[in-house]
Write an enzyme that holds these catalytic residues in place. Sequence first.
Site: not given
Ligand code: PEP
Ligand code: MG
Length: 587
Positions: A197, A304, A438, A462, A509
């Site tokens: 992240h 988010r 995911e 994910d 996304c």
């Molecule tokens: C993902 O997992 O692709 C996603 C967009 O969520 P995050 O990166 O916040 O886990």
């Molecule tokens: Mg995710």
Amino acid sequence: MSGTTSIQGIGASPGIALGTACVIDARRVRTPKVKLAAHHIEPEVMRFNTAIALSDSQLEDLKTRVVGVGREGAEHALILEAHRLILHDPMFVNEVIRLIRERSCNAEWAVRQVSRLISARFRSLSDAYFRERRSDVEFVSDRVLRNLLGEVVDRDLELPAGAIVVAHDISPADAALLMQTTEVAAFVCGLGGETSHTAIIARSRAIPAIVGAGRAIEAIRNGDFIGVDATRGLVLLHPSEAQQEELRAGMRALVLKEEQALKSVDLAAVTRDGVRIALFGNIEFPEEIADLLAHGGEGVGLYRSEFLFLNRSEPPSEEDQFGAYRQILIAMGERQVTIRTLDLGGDKIPGKKPKREPNPALGLRAIRYCLKNREVFRVQLRALLRASVHGNLRVMFPLVSSISELREARAELEACRTQLSHQGVPVGKRFPIGIMMETPSAAWTADRLAQEADFFSIGTNDLIQYSMAIDRQNRDVAYLYRPLHLSILRSLESIVRSAKAAGIPVAMCGEMAGDQRLTIVLLALGIEELSMSAGQIPVVKQVIRRVSKADAVEVLAKAMAFSSAEEIERFLRVELTQRFGENSPMG
Ligand code: PEP
Ligand code: MG
């Protein structure tokens, strides 16, 4: 070049920077217990007293520096004064000394014990203001601990503008804080992978970042002059004149490229054979909207919302959340805004004192956390329902791994809607409720989920993490993060097929959506909504406008005849270079 050391990491957010290294170490201060011989006990008490005196003079010094800086400065000074009072509070000082003497233990361990005890007392208070004060106790004891250990403190306030932050690890919360309070030129992290992240936040703020550089970064000292070429994942310690010039030329080229890409802002993302793709933005903070619109974002594909919860020890109130959601909806007007409910857990942990789980990525994260912490979830759902009257909202639940979670979450949302209506609070029309795809279990049951969800949004970060069984934070397995692995392509195919069969929209996304090298694959798969960092939108649009869907389908069919990710990647590189020559999106 002599005198220059180069360190290879993973380029996680493109860009180039030259500047002064600011080394911070966000590792938790370790405080093992050490048994002292009798003759070491009084010197240990003195060592503790010296650390208190040093902490006191640091706080005094900080106070003098911030006091002149407007109203915020005055508030900050008051907080620092409160920290000094805690530092000298007999409940803290005498208790630590008593422990050192009675248990014959080291000062670090005693400080940690006493701070835990005081924090626990604060935590049990019913008044939110006083509960909040426990973080002050933690800040103070952390300062004393770092002084005992001879570490650098006050990193937040001493970061000069344009610093290159170098750290073993930076939590998403710290990265967000640093980016909000300082003009950071770049990040270099020992840990992390492309989709951790911290990397994602850096990308959305267009700050160059290198992650997974390993222990080699320990060679970088505070104040060293370094160069960062995040496009290649390279850190240069003491770059030579020639290398600096090369980096500056690279910076100029990137600026030109961005200017060129921005020319397409008002053009539609449509392929040569007329397939229209919607390009949305991923955001972590409402302030990112202006940048998103400037880059031609047609909506918010992923907000988010959990970032509202980081860097504070109490969750934001319903009013705070309502304010943030409404701000985004109003700023986006008619455009679609997809807000994801809390994805806390994993590496995004609320509060200053996270509860550690043995396997956070497989633990109480996202929708699981919300279904377990119903009151936190309800507050968010109420805020979302109230905000929905202000714009074109969609809501989605993260990390769904079974249809029961979708049903339970939907039921909770409906219960909140009914409750608000009974209270006479306007909640607007029903809005689409979707899920993030995911987990492999969701991908395998996409046909059933599509019957009950209004849309899908594929979270490839994910989906890849869980399909490949790799921790996205762990640089040692980052080489297995392969969006073109056949298992991922097949999962995507099946998710899209299920969505289309049920007649619901399917978006993406995850970071894969903004990777221009993969745009052709996503076109071929039939994903018609892509959401990414603002800076990636113009570049992805350029690729879309240069290809036809028919060509993309042909390329993907050939690619999927290969068995390994390496073969598929190689085939795509060759194919795209042949078709697009120098302008190949593969670079
Ligand atoms: C993902 O997992 O692709 C996603 C967009 O969520 P995050 O990166 O916040 O886990
Ligand atoms: Mg995710």
